[in-house]
Design an enzyme around this catalytic site. Structure first.
Site, short mmCIF file in Angstrom:
data_model
loop_
_atom_site.label_atom_id
_atom_site.label_comp_id
_atom_site.label_asym_id
_atom_site.label_seq_id
_atom_site.Cartn_x
_atom_site.Cartn_y
_atom_site.Cartn_z
N ARG A 1 -1.46 18.70 72.60
CA ARG A 1 -1.60 16.98 71.28
C ARG A 1 -0.20 17.07 71.11
O ARG A 1 -0.14 15.54 71.17
CB ARG A 1 -2.45 17.79 70.44
N THR B 1 2.50 31.13 77.56
CA THR B 1 2.38 32.81 77.87
C THR B 1 2.10 33.51 76.57
O THR B 1 3.06 33.87 75.80
CB THR B 1 3.22 33.25 79.05
N ILE B 2 1.50 34.46 76.50
CA ILE B 2 0.65 35.70 75.95
C ILE B 2 1.86 36.71 76.08
O ILE B 2 1.76 37.32 74.95
CB ILE B 2 -0.73 35.83 75.29
N ARG C 1 1.58 41.29 81.01
CA ARG C 1 1.88 41.65 82.72
C ARG C 1 3.12 43.36 82.46
O ARG C 1 2.36 44.34 82.93
CB ARG C 1 2.84 40.42 82.86
N ARG D 1 -4.11 28.49 89.13
CA ARG D 1 -3.40 30.00 89.58
C ARG D 1 -3.74 28.62 90.58
O ARG D 1 -4.45 28.63 91.39
CB ARG D 1 -3.26 31.52 89.11
N HIS E 1 -9.01 40.31 79.16
CA HIS E 1 -8.81 38.90 78.23
C HIS E 1 -9.50 38.12 76.63
O HIS E 1 -8.93 37.05 76.33
CB HIS E 1 -9.56 38.07 79.42
N ASP F 1 7.06 37.27 77.32
CA ASP F 1 8.19 37.30 78.80
C ASP F 1 9.47 36.33 79.22
O ASP F 1 9.86 37.03 80.12
CB ASP F 1 8.17 38.82 79.57
N GLY G 1 -1.40 32.01 83.63
CA GLY G 1 -2.67 32.78 82.33
C GLY G 1 -2.23 31.55 81.02
O GLY G 1 -1.69 30.80 80.84
#
Ligand code: ADP
Ligand code: F6P
Length: 327
Positions: free
Chosen positions: A26, A131-132, A177, A77, A257, A135, A16
């Site tokens: 960068r 990842t947002i 998730r 993915r 999203h 976790d 994701g």
């Protein structure tokens, strides 16, 4: 591989996408070039690795991207990567391209793949927590988490305006998730009347109780925040359960999203830049099969295996606070 033998480094984004991935790319490129390394970008995650979608990256390749969400390298993915023979092909491609080390920016799934490349083919890899979901064990924050929380919070503040204008009950579902980090932070910051997270489930009866307590003191609109948990659409189940128990009709808003996009916050840009530059330094010092994360103010290495095999807990006091402040 000793420090001196890393001449070319590759960077990829996988899983994701998250705001700040471009800032990390960068930093990897600029730091690598500053110490005389060559850098190749791998497009489309592991799918690009098995198809040799590689390209040279120069300083100009990463100009004017720090403020952009998403990832210029795209993040695919690639379920095929679970096959050992596919991973062997990928490792061969890295060797053919004379890539000596890899920076993998992704979540737990991406790190599982990276660890297998290291174990099966000796690939020198450093993971960065892109990842947002927040976790990943070993870092206080993941790249993109702060932006996602602020995006969700902005949405909840807007929903609260219309809820208050119509005395309505809303259930807002957020991503994460199987973790509740986004939900609990957004719940506290957004003043939610209840927060549903997998780590500390509350029942619909308890939610109805909270709503009624608010109504007793004249609060005629409520916002409940629900982590998507194991199944997206959890919010609809909750709305139905609340309706059955109380007759209250809840409106459901699944943020989805939009939490993955947007210009990264300063905090995400700085986190991504620090970790991206550090990845190069750690690889040159001979470290690999680790994820670099931020713990307090320090960049710390955690074994890749631990990042996905150890569960990262939500602070209990924060969970308790989300209930207390809602009452
Ligand atoms: P994230 O990295 O954000 O958790 P995914 O779980 O989709 O996202 O993982 C990203 C990619 O990593 C997958 O598409 C696949 O290519 C690879 N991957 C995930 N899990 C494994 C695994 N157990 N073994 C090998 N590769 C994996
Ligand atoms: O892992 C990041 C994440 O946004 C999760 O919070 C969410 O459940 C998942 O990705 C959605 O995956 P996709 O983008 O493949 O629909």
């Amino acid at each position: 591989m000793s420090e001196s033998k890393i001449k070319t480094l590759a960077v990829m984004t996988s899983g994701g996408d998250s705001p700040g991935m471009n800032a990390a790319i960068r930093a990897v490129v600029r730091q690598s070039l500053s110490v005389g390394l060559q850098v190749k970008g791998i497009f489309n995650g592991y799918r690009g690795m098995i198809q040799s979608e590689f390209c040279e990256l120069q300083a100009g390749s990463v100009a004017n991207i720090i403020q952009r969400g998403g990832t210029i390298l795209k993040a695919g993915r690639c379920p095929e990567f679970l096959k050992p023979e596919i991973r062997a092909q990928a490792a061969d491609n890295l060797r053919s391209a004379q890539i000596d080390a890899l920076v993998c920016i992704g979540g737990d799934g991406s790190f599982r793949g990276a660890q297998l490349l290291a174990e099966e083919h000796g690939v020198k890899v450093v993971g960065l927590p892109g990842t947002i979901d927040n976790d990943l064990f070993g870092t206080d924050y993941t790249i993109g988490y702060d932006t996602a929380v602020n995006t969700a919070l902005d949405a909840i503040d807007r929903i609260r305006d219309t809820a208050a204008s119509h005395d309505r009950l809303f259930i807002v579902e957020v991503m994460g998730r199987e973790s509740g980090f986004i939900a609990v932070d957004v719940g506290v910051a957004g003043g939610a009347e209840a927060v549903f997270i997998p780590e500390s489930p509350i029942t619909p009866d308890q939610a109805v109780e909270q709503i009624k307590k608010g109504m007793a003191r004249g609060k005629m609109s409520s916002i409940l925040v629900a982590a998507e948990g194991q199944k997206p659409g959890r919010a609809y189940d909750l709305a139905e359960a609340i309706r059955k128990r109380s007759g209250f009709e809840a409106k459901v808003c699944i943020l989805g999203h939009i939490q993955r996009g947007g210009s990264p916050t300063a905090r995400d840009r700085i986190l991504a830049s620090r970790l991206g530059a550090a990845a190069v330094d750690f690889l040159l010092k001979g470290q690999s099969s680790v994820m670099l994360g931020l713990q307090w103010q320090d960049v710390v290495a955690t074994s890749l295996v631990d990042t996905y095999s150890q569960r990262k807990p939500i602070p209990q006091d924060l969970i308790a606070l989300s209930h207390i402040l809602a009452s």
